[in-house]
Write a protein that holds these residues in place. Structure first.
Motif, PDB file in Angstrom:
ATOM      1  N   VAL A 113     -11.781 -48.059 -72.396  1.00 34.02           N
ATOM      2  CA  VAL A 113     -12.269 -47.256 -73.523  1.00 34.02           C
ATOM      3  C   VAL A 113     -12.930 -48.170 -74.560  1.00 34.02           C
ATOM      4  N   GLY A 114     -14.170 -47.844 -74.926  1.00 28.94           N
ATOM      5  CA  GLY A 114     -14.897 -48.635 -75.919  1.00 28.94           C
ATOM      6  C   GLY A 114     -15.571 -49.858 -75.361  1.00 28.94           C
ATOM      7  N   LYS A 115     -15.489 -50.067 -74.050  1.00 30.33           N
ATOM      8  CA  LYS A 115     -16.108 -51.229 -73.430  1.00 30.33           C
ATOM      9  C   LYS A 115     -17.380 -50.823 -72.680  1.00 30.33           C
ATOM     10  N   PHE A 116     -18.192 -51.803 -72.341  1.00 23.65           N
ATOM     11  CA  PHE A 116     -19.396 -51.552 -71.549  1.00 23.65           C
ATOM     12  C   PHE A 116     -19.220 -52.180 -70.168  1.00 23.65           C
ATOM     13  N   ILE A 117     -19.816 -51.555 -69.168  1.00 18.99           N
ATOM     14  CA  ILE A 117     -19.677 -52.043 -67.804  1.00 18.99           C
ATOM     15  C   ILE A 117     -20.630 -53.213 -67.563  1.00 18.99           C
ATOM     16  N   GLN A 118     -20.115 -54.271 -66.949  1.00 17.69           N
ATOM     17  CA  GLN A 118     -20.934 -55.422 -66.584  1.00 17.69           C
ATOM     18  C   GLN A 118     -20.452 -56.025 -65.265  1.00 17.69           C
ATOM     19  N   SER A 119     -19.823 -55.176 -64.461  1.00 17.64           N
ATOM     20  CA  SER A 119     -19.309 -55.617 -63.167  1.00 17.64           C
ATOM     21  C   SER A 119     -20.037 -54.885 -62.042  1.00 17.64           C
ATOM     22  N   GLY A 120     -19.799 -55.332 -60.809  1.00 16.40           N
ATOM     23  CA  GLY A 120     -20.453 -54.710 -59.662  1.00 16.40           C
ATOM     24  C   GLY A 120     -21.958 -54.882 -59.737  1.00 16.40           C
ATOM     25  N   LEU A 121     -22.690 -53.843 -59.388  1.00 21.83           N
ATOM     26  CA  LEU A 121     -24.151 -53.899 -59.450  1.00 21.83           C
ATOM     27  C   LEU A 121     -24.651 -54.040 -60.878  1.00 21.83           C
ATOM     28  N   TRP A 122     -23.816 -53.665 -61.821  1.00 17.66           N
ATOM     29  CA  TRP A 122     -24.197 -53.733 -63.240  1.00 17.66           C
ATOM     30  C   TRP A 122     -24.201 -55.169 -63.758  1.00 17.66           C
ATOM     31  N   ALA A 123     -23.754 -56.105 -62.940  1.00 16.83           N
ATOM     32  CA  ALA A 123     -23.832 -57.518 -63.305  1.00 16.83           C
ATOM     33  C   ALA A 123     -25.220 -58.088 -63.006  1.00 16.83           C
ATOM     34  N   TYR A 124     -26.013 -57.384 -62.192  1.00 15.57           N
ATOM     35  CA  TYR A 124     -27.324 -57.869 -61.769  1.00 15.57           C
ATOM     36  C   TYR A 124     -28.476 -57.099 -62.405  1.00 15.57           C
ATOM     37  N   SER A 125     -28.170 -55.939 -62.957  1.00 20.39           N
ATOM     38  CA  SER A 125     -29.171 -55.119 -63.644  1.00 20.39           C
ATOM     39  C   SER A 125     -28.437 -54.240 -64.649  1.00 20.39           C
ATOM     40  N   ARG A 126     -29.050 -54.043 -65.807  1.00 18.19           N
ATOM     41  CA  ARG A 126     -28.420 -53.180 -66.805  1.00 18.19           C
ATOM     42  C   ARG A 126     -28.567 -51.703 -66.434  1.00 18.19           C
ATOM     43  N   HIS A 127     -29.461 -51.417 -65.470  1.00 16.96           N
ATOM     44  CA  HIS A 127     -29.667 -50.037 -65.028  1.00 16.96           C
ATOM     45  C   HIS A 127     -29.913 -50.010 -63.511  1.00 16.96           C
ATOM     46  N   PRO A 128     -28.936 -50.418 -62.712  1.00 20.13           N
ATOM     47  CA  PRO A 128     -29.143 -50.469 -61.255  1.00 20.13           C
ATOM     48  C   PRO A 128     -29.341 -49.098 -60.624  1.00 20.13           C
ATOM     49  N   ASN A 129     -28.792 -48.052 -61.247  1.00 20.36           N
ATOM     50  CA  ASN A 129     -28.995 -46.705 -60.712  1.00 20.36           C
ATOM     51  C   ASN A 129     -30.463 -46.296 -60.797  1.00 20.36           C
TER      52      ASN A 129
ATOM     53  N   GLY B  70     -20.214 -60.506 -76.659  1.00 18.55           N
ATOM     54  CA  GLY B  70     -20.216 -60.336 -75.212  1.00 18.55           C
ATOM     55  C   GLY B  70     -21.376 -59.478 -74.755  1.00 18.55           C
ATOM     56  N   PHE B  71     -21.697 -58.453 -75.520  1.00 20.52           N
ATOM     57  CA  PHE B  71     -22.829 -57.591 -75.178  1.00 20.52           C
ATOM     58  C   PHE B  71     -24.149 -58.324 -75.385  1.00 20.52           C
ATOM     59  N   GLN B  72     -24.228 -59.124 -76.438  1.00 20.25           N
ATOM     60  CA  GLN B  72     -25.437 -59.911 -76.670  1.00 20.25           C
ATOM     61  C   GLN B  72     -25.687 -60.881 -75.525  1.00 20.25           C
ATOM     62  N   ASP B  73     -24.610 -61.451 -74.997  1.00 21.80           N
ATOM     63  CA  ASP B  73     -24.721 -62.351 -73.854  1.00 21.80           C
ATOM     64  C   ASP B  73     -25.167 -61.580 -72.606  1.00 21.80           C
ATOM     65  N   TYR B  74     -24.647 -60.359 -72.463  1.00 19.35           N
ATOM     66  CA  TYR B  74     -25.020 -59.505 -71.331  1.00 19.35           C
ATOM     67  C   TYR B  74     -26.503 -59.169 -71.390  1.00 19.35           C
ATOM     68  N   LEU B  75     -26.996 -58.833 -72.574  1.00 16.32           N
ATOM     69  CA  LEU B  75     -28.420 -58.542 -72.740  1.00 16.32           C
ATOM     70  C   LEU B  75     -29.281 -59.753 -72.393  1.00 16.32           C
ATOM     71  N   LYS B  76     -28.820 -60.921 -72.800  1.00 14.60           N
ATOM     72  CA  LYS B  76     -29.589 -62.152 -72.621  1.00 14.60           C
ATOM     73  C   LYS B  76     -29.670 -62.573 -71.157  1.00 14.60           C
ATOM     74  N   ASN B  77     -28.607 -62.345 -70.397  1.00 16.81           N
ATOM     75  CA  ASN B  77     -28.517 -62.873 -69.039  1.00 16.81           C
ATOM     76  C   ASN B  77     -28.652 -61.844 -67.919  1.00 16.81           C
TER      77      ASN B  77
END
Length: 281
Positions: free
Chosen positions: A189-205, A264-271
């Protein structure tokens, strides 16, 4: 008198030609599918406006894809293998995505896209009409293919196209399921997903969605001639819509509003790329 008679004859010939042209257009499979598409969406708009709900909006859209794919195959009259496979793949896409989106909105209770829309019949009408355009343009290569009376032998483009569709279908389904499971976990709750396919693209779907319609166009192009190749607008339209209009921009704004100050989200956006994935080593 003679001149008057000639003018009358020419007018009758012109009227006859225009009538024949009108019959040809309205008798074509693609034109009938366009009319059916608009009719379905506008009927959906009436119900949605009366009950002030968007709960069946996505379901109506995916259902229209399935219906028009099958109607075009029946009205086209070819029934060739490529047409049957194309229709089957559109059906599989529509059943999976339509069911997933319907189950999601039943769980969430509403779709935030419609927060300022459901109480405005006029704006709601625009949304339903845009959906009709989305269905028709995206499905155009399939409608063209299913209208063909010529049977072109299967070739490399078909197999590459079907492979692209399969990869895209699996990518979208897996990404949707991963996010669904992530959001159902109370620890997230309150977190963003960055695992699975979401680690390679912010919008893999969305990446999977674009792959599917690109593959379907590629296969359909095996039976195309001349101006029909302009139906490449289908995957380009899907990409543009998701990348610049209704998909990624809205979700990215919502994410920035929610987690923009999170390191953590800023790092996710950057990478992590916004759409086209790349492997991480």
């Amino acid at each position: 008198m003679l001149r008057s008679g000639l003018v009358t004859c020419q007018s009758l010939q012109l009227s006859s030609c225009l009538a024949d042209l009108g019959d040809l257009i309205m008798g074509s499979t693609i034109a009938k599918c366009a009319v059916a598409d608009l009719g379905i969406q506008w009927a959906g708009w009436v119900l949605a406006a009366v009950f002030k709900t968007e709960k069946f909006y996505d379901l109506a859209g995916s259902g229209t894809f399935i219906l028009l794919a099958h109607l075009s195959r029946l009205w086209g009259g070819g029934g060739f293998l490529r047409q049957n496979v194309q229709t089957g793949l559109v059906t599989a896409w529509g059943l999976r995505l339509g069911t997933f989106l319907f189950m999601r909105i039943l769980k969430d209770g509403q779709d935030r896209r419609f927060n300022n829309v459901r109480d405005s019949p006029g704006t709601f009408f625009v949304y339903w009409t845009i959906q009709a355009v989305w269905v028709f343009v995206t499905l155009l290569p399939t409608l063209m293919l299913n209208s063909e009376k010529r049977n072109t032998p299967l070739g490399t483009r078909d197999y590459i196209g079907w492979t692209l569709w399969g990869v895209g279908f699996a990518t979208e389904a897996i990404a949707d399921q991963q996010k669904w499971i992530f959001k159902r976990d109370t620890n997230n709750v309150g977190k963003f997903i960055q695992s699975g396919l979401w680690a390679y693209s912010r919008h893999p779907n969305y990446f999977g969605e674009i792959l599917q319609w690109s593959g379907l166009w590629l296969s359909a192009s095996s039976a195309m001639q001349g101006p029909q190749y302009l139906s490449v607008v289908s995957p380009l339209f899907v990409w543009f819509l998701l990348r610049h209009i209704s998909g990624i921009p809205i979700l990215e704004r919502q994410a920035l509003k929610k987690w923009g100050s999170d390191p953590g989200f800023q790092d996710y956006l950057k990478n992590t790329p916004v759409l086209w994935p790349w492997p991480k080593f």
